[in-house]
Design a protein around this motif. Structure first.
Motif, PDB file in Angstrom:
ATOM      1  N   UNK A 186     -54.843  24.925  16.913  1.00  0.00           N
ATOM      2  CA  UNK A 186     -54.287  24.153  18.034  1.00  0.00           C
ATOM      3  C   UNK A 186     -52.815  24.448  18.298  1.00  0.00           C
ATOM      4  N   UNK A 187     -52.197  25.221  17.401  1.00  0.00           N
ATOM      5  CA  UNK A 187     -50.790  25.586  17.556  1.00  0.00           C
ATOM      6  C   UNK A 187     -49.902  24.345  17.683  1.00  0.00           C
ATOM      7  N   UNK A 188     -50.164  23.368  16.818  1.00  0.00           N
ATOM      8  CA  UNK A 188     -49.392  22.126  16.830  1.00  0.00           C
ATOM      9  C   UNK A 188     -47.906  22.413  16.608  1.00  0.00           C
ATOM     10  N   UNK A 189     -47.072  21.817  17.426  1.00  0.00           N
ATOM     11  CA  UNK A 189     -45.627  22.022  17.326  1.00  0.00           C
ATOM     12  C   UNK A 189     -45.065  21.266  16.122  1.00  0.00           C
ATOM     13  N   UNK A 190     -44.113  21.873  15.454  1.00  0.00           N
ATOM     14  CA  UNK A 190     -43.425  21.233  14.343  1.00  0.00           C
ATOM     15  C   UNK A 190     -41.925  21.409  14.535  1.00  0.00           C
ATOM     16  N   UNK A 191     -41.156  20.637  13.799  1.00  0.00           N
ATOM     17  CA  UNK A 191     -39.698  20.751  13.829  1.00  0.00           C
ATOM     18  C   UNK A 191     -39.185  20.781  12.384  1.00  0.00           C
ATOM     19  N   UNK A 192     -39.360  21.924  11.715  1.00  0.00           N
ATOM     20  CA  UNK A 192     -39.005  21.990  10.297  1.00  0.00           C
ATOM     21  C   UNK A 192     -37.529  21.691  10.047  1.00  0.00           C
ATOM     22  N   UNK A 193     -37.289  20.965   8.978  1.00  0.00           N
ATOM     23  CA  UNK A 193     -35.931  20.673   8.560  1.00  0.00           C
ATOM     24  C   UNK A 193     -35.192  21.977   8.270  1.00  0.00           C
ATOM     25  N   UNK A 194     -33.964  22.094   8.748  1.00  0.00           N
ATOM     26  CA  UNK A 194     -33.152  23.271   8.515  1.00  0.00           C
ATOM     27  C   UNK A 194     -31.921  22.902   7.697  1.00  0.00           C
ATOM     28  N   UNK A 195     -31.642  23.703   6.683  1.00  0.00           N
ATOM     29  CA  UNK A 195     -30.466  23.474   5.850  1.00  0.00           C
ATOM     30  C   UNK A 195     -29.224  23.941   6.593  1.00  0.00           C
ATOM     31  N   UNK A 196     -28.196  23.120   6.597  1.00  0.00           N
ATOM     32  CA  UNK A 196     -26.915  23.493   7.189  1.00  0.00           C
ATOM     33  C   UNK A 196     -25.992  23.942   6.062  1.00  0.00           C
ATOM     34  N   UNK A 197     -25.482  25.164   6.188  1.00  0.00           N
ATOM     35  CA  UNK A 197     -24.652  25.752   5.149  1.00  0.00           C
ATOM     36  C   UNK A 197     -23.166  25.498   5.437  1.00  0.00           C
ATOM     37  N   UNK A 198     -22.319  26.083   4.633  1.00  0.00           N
ATOM     38  CA  UNK A 198     -20.879  25.889   4.809  1.00  0.00           C
ATOM     39  C   UNK A 198     -20.427  26.429   6.165  1.00  0.00           C
ATOM     40  N   UNK A 199     -19.244  26.024   6.586  1.00  0.00           N
ATOM     41  CA  UNK A 199     -18.734  26.430   7.893  1.00  0.00           C
ATOM     42  C   UNK A 199     -18.619  27.946   8.000  1.00  0.00           C
ATOM     43  N   UNK A 200     -18.163  28.609   6.936  1.00  0.00           N
ATOM     44  CA  UNK A 200     -18.014  30.060   6.965  1.00  0.00           C
ATOM     45  C   UNK A 200     -19.371  30.749   7.100  1.00  0.00           C
ATOM     46  N   UNK A 201     -20.369  30.258   6.368  1.00  0.00           N
ATOM     47  CA  UNK A 201     -21.705  30.850   6.443  1.00  0.00           C
ATOM     48  C   UNK A 201     -22.307  30.633   7.823  1.00  0.00           C
ATOM     49  N   UNK A 202     -22.177  29.429   8.361  1.00  0.00           N
ATOM     50  CA  UNK A 202     -22.727  29.150   9.690  1.00  0.00           C
ATOM     51  C   UNK A 202     -22.058  30.021  10.756  1.00  0.00           C
ATOM     52  N   UNK A 203     -20.760  30.276  10.608  1.00  0.00           N
ATOM     53  CA  UNK A 203     -20.058  31.139  11.557  1.00  0.00           C
ATOM     54  C   UNK A 203     -20.583  32.567  11.465  1.00  0.00           C
ATOM     55  N   UNK A 204     -20.818  33.036  10.239  1.00  0.00           N
ATOM     56  CA  UNK A 204     -21.347  34.389  10.058  1.00  0.00           C
ATOM     57  C   UNK A 204     -22.752  34.506  10.645  1.00  0.00           C
TER      58      UNK A 204
END
Length: 260
Positions: A182-200
């Protein structure tokens, strides 16, 4: 045979029947994953070796609501940051085998430790079901799990099972059906990393999309793996990039290298 089918057959030894859904079964060692596999497939299974490896490859089959499913029992692994042949196989199949859904089996008595693998897989694919197994052991120990809260927090279907008692298996089959068919939609939890990692990550994602794997794998996840700088895994990524791209039109993927 389409490209997905060719990759599954040549790289992973998976040859499913027409209109048969492929489901990966992942989990830490000793979470009852093989018990879940046997309970769902019964005697409808066969074993061999993964191509080029001496590691056992177990495949089983079940039918639910007139749909046929192939269940691929992956080697037990604690992490997708592989340090053994078994872990490499599990990682590569989840990453590149493109299963129609992935079931991650957790031990109800040790959720905190087991959730590490589930969170890693949720960074790769939204097509995931979390199976909290060994509920009979949890009840013996007086462990109570708020499944509604856990499902809301993780953003993917969560099913409680005691596979050796055949409890929760129909609910698990339904969850697999909903995600794969059925291709059910999901919204998996995502880990937020440090500011430097997120910028990269933000700098790398547009470049990754040009390489051609962004339509198969999460560009965010690929950015994280590039930041890990694991040469062996970068070579694997490059190999699958080359399979997915026309090399003449996409010189970045020539030679199986990831050129960013």
């Amino acid at each position: 045979m389409n490209l997905k089918g060719r990759i599954q057959r040549e790289s992973f030894g998976i040859s499913n029947a027409e209109n048969q859904w492929i489901i990966a079964l992942a989990g830490n060692p000793n979470v009852g994953k093989s018990t879940v596999f046997n309970a769902l497939t019964g005697l409808r299974q066969h074993t061999g070796n993964w191509p080029g490896k001496t590691v056992n490859n177990a495949q089983g089959y079940f039918t639910y609501r007139d749909q046929s499913f192939m269940l691929v029992d992956l080697p037990g692994t604690y992490s997708l940051l592989a340090h053994s042949v078994e872990e490499e196989i599990a990682r590569d199949f989840i990453c590149f085998g493109q299963p129609d859904a992935t079931v991650v089996v957790l031990d109800a008595t040790s959720l905190e430790r087991n959730l590490n693998l589930a969170l890693q897989i949720m960074e790769i694919t939204p097509r995931i079901i979390v199976c909290v197994n060994l509920m009979d052991e949890a009840r013996k120990r007086g462990i109570i799990i708020d499944f509604d809260a856990l499902q809301k927090e993780l953003g993917v279907p969560v099913v409680a099972t005691a596979a050796r008692l055949n409890q929760g298996l129909e609910e698990l089959q339904k969850a697999i059906f909903d995600i794969a068919v059925r291709n059910q939609a999901t919204q998996p939890m995502q880990i937020v990393y440090s500011e430097d990692v997120e910028r990269a990550i933000q700098l790398l994602q547009p470049k990754i999309e040009k390489v051609g794997m962004g339509n198969v794998l999460s560009p965010r996840w690929l950015a994280l793996r590039l930041l890990d700088s694991d040469p062996a895994f970068l070579e694997e990524i490059g190999r699958f990039v080359s399979l997915n791209e026309d090399k003449e039109d996409n010189p970045q993927s020539k030679g199986g290298k990831v050129a960013l």
